[in-house]
Design a protein around this motif. Structure first.
Motif, PDB file in Angstrom:
ATOM      1  N   SER A  22     -10.319   7.715   7.969  1.00  0.00           N
ATOM      2  CA  SER A  22      -9.263   8.117   7.044  1.00  0.00           C
ATOM      3  C   SER A  22      -7.964   8.265   7.824  1.00  0.00           C
ATOM      4  N   ILE A  23      -6.868   8.147   7.096  1.00  0.00           N
ATOM      5  CA  ILE A  23      -5.547   8.242   7.707  1.00  0.00           C
ATOM      6  C   ILE A  23      -4.850   9.471   7.153  1.00  0.00           C
ATOM      7  N   GLU A  24      -4.293  10.260   8.067  1.00  0.00           N
ATOM      8  CA  GLU A  24      -3.647  11.523   7.729  1.00  0.00           C
ATOM      9  C   GLU A  24      -2.172  11.448   8.107  1.00  0.00           C
ATOM     10  N   LEU A  25      -1.333  11.901   7.198  1.00  0.00           N
ATOM     11  CA  LEU A  25       0.105  11.957   7.413  1.00  0.00           C
ATOM     12  C   LEU A  25       0.485  13.422   7.612  1.00  0.00           C
ATOM     13  N   LEU A  42      -4.253  10.114   3.148  1.00  0.00           N
ATOM     14  CA  LEU A  42      -3.924   8.976   2.283  1.00  0.00           C
ATOM     15  C   LEU A  42      -5.128   8.575   1.442  1.00  0.00           C
ATOM     16  N   ASN A  43      -4.870   8.231   0.174  1.00  0.00           N
ATOM     17  CA  ASN A  43      -5.935   7.673  -0.657  1.00  0.00           C
ATOM     18  C   ASN A  43      -6.127   6.205  -0.252  1.00  0.00           C
ATOM     19  N   GLU A  44      -7.123   5.553  -0.789  1.00  0.00           N
ATOM     20  CA  GLU A  44      -7.444   4.175  -0.380  1.00  0.00           C
ATOM     21  C   GLU A  44      -6.286   3.209  -0.615  1.00  0.00           C
ATOM     22  N   GLU A  46      -3.011   3.922  -0.745  1.00  0.00           N
ATOM     23  CA  GLU A  46      -1.956   4.213   0.230  1.00  0.00           C
ATOM     24  C   GLU A  46      -2.355   3.744   1.632  1.00  0.00           C
ATOM     25  N   LYS A  47      -3.625   3.914   1.952  1.00  0.00           N
ATOM     26  CA  LYS A  47      -4.124   3.487   3.261  1.00  0.00           C
ATOM     27  C   LYS A  47      -3.960   1.974   3.427  1.00  0.00           C
ATOM     28  N   GLU A  48      -4.348   1.210   2.417  1.00  0.00           N
ATOM     29  CA  GLU A  48      -4.211  -0.250   2.475  1.00  0.00           C
ATOM     30  C   GLU A  48      -2.745  -0.662   2.583  1.00  0.00           C
ATOM     31  N   MET A  49      -1.881  -0.018   1.807  1.00  0.00           N
ATOM     32  CA  MET A  49      -0.452  -0.324   1.870  1.00  0.00           C
ATOM     33  C   MET A  49       0.118  -0.001   3.252  1.00  0.00           C
ATOM     34  N   TYR A  50      -0.286   1.140   3.816  1.00  0.00           N
ATOM     35  CA  TYR A  50       0.185   1.519   5.147  1.00  0.00           C
ATOM     36  C   TYR A  50      -0.284   0.513   6.204  1.00  0.00           C
TER      37      TYR A  50
END
Length: 78
Positions: A22-25, A42-44, A46-50
């Motif tokens: 998972s990715i955390e901001l 990040l939700n899935e 947002e994670k893909e977009m990032y």
């Protein structure tokens, strides 16, 4: 056990970590006193977009975190 891995940062603006896939901001804010790190996972989508676009994909989220910080997880600097 996985450790947090720093993916990207701009000191005193934002920090992006990866942990357990998972990715955390994290956004530091000095007010309210004593200052806090505002945390969002990040939700899935947002994670893909990032992963595709980079930090530009999170600009609106970062602004929302700065304004509506009390709606997010907050870690005190103390």
């Amino acid at each position: 056990m996985d450790k947090k891995k720093l993916l990207e940062k701009k000191d005193w603006e934002y920090y992006v970590f990866e942990e357990n896939s998972s990715i955390e901001l994290s956004i530091p804010v000095p007010n309210p006193s004593p200052g806090f790190d505002i945390i969002y996972v990040l939700n899935e989508s947002e994670k893909e977009m990032y992963l595709h676009t980079g930090i530009k994909a999170l600009e609106k989220r970062i602004e929302d975190m700065k304004i509506n910080f009390s709606s997010y997880k907050m870690n005190s600097w103390r």
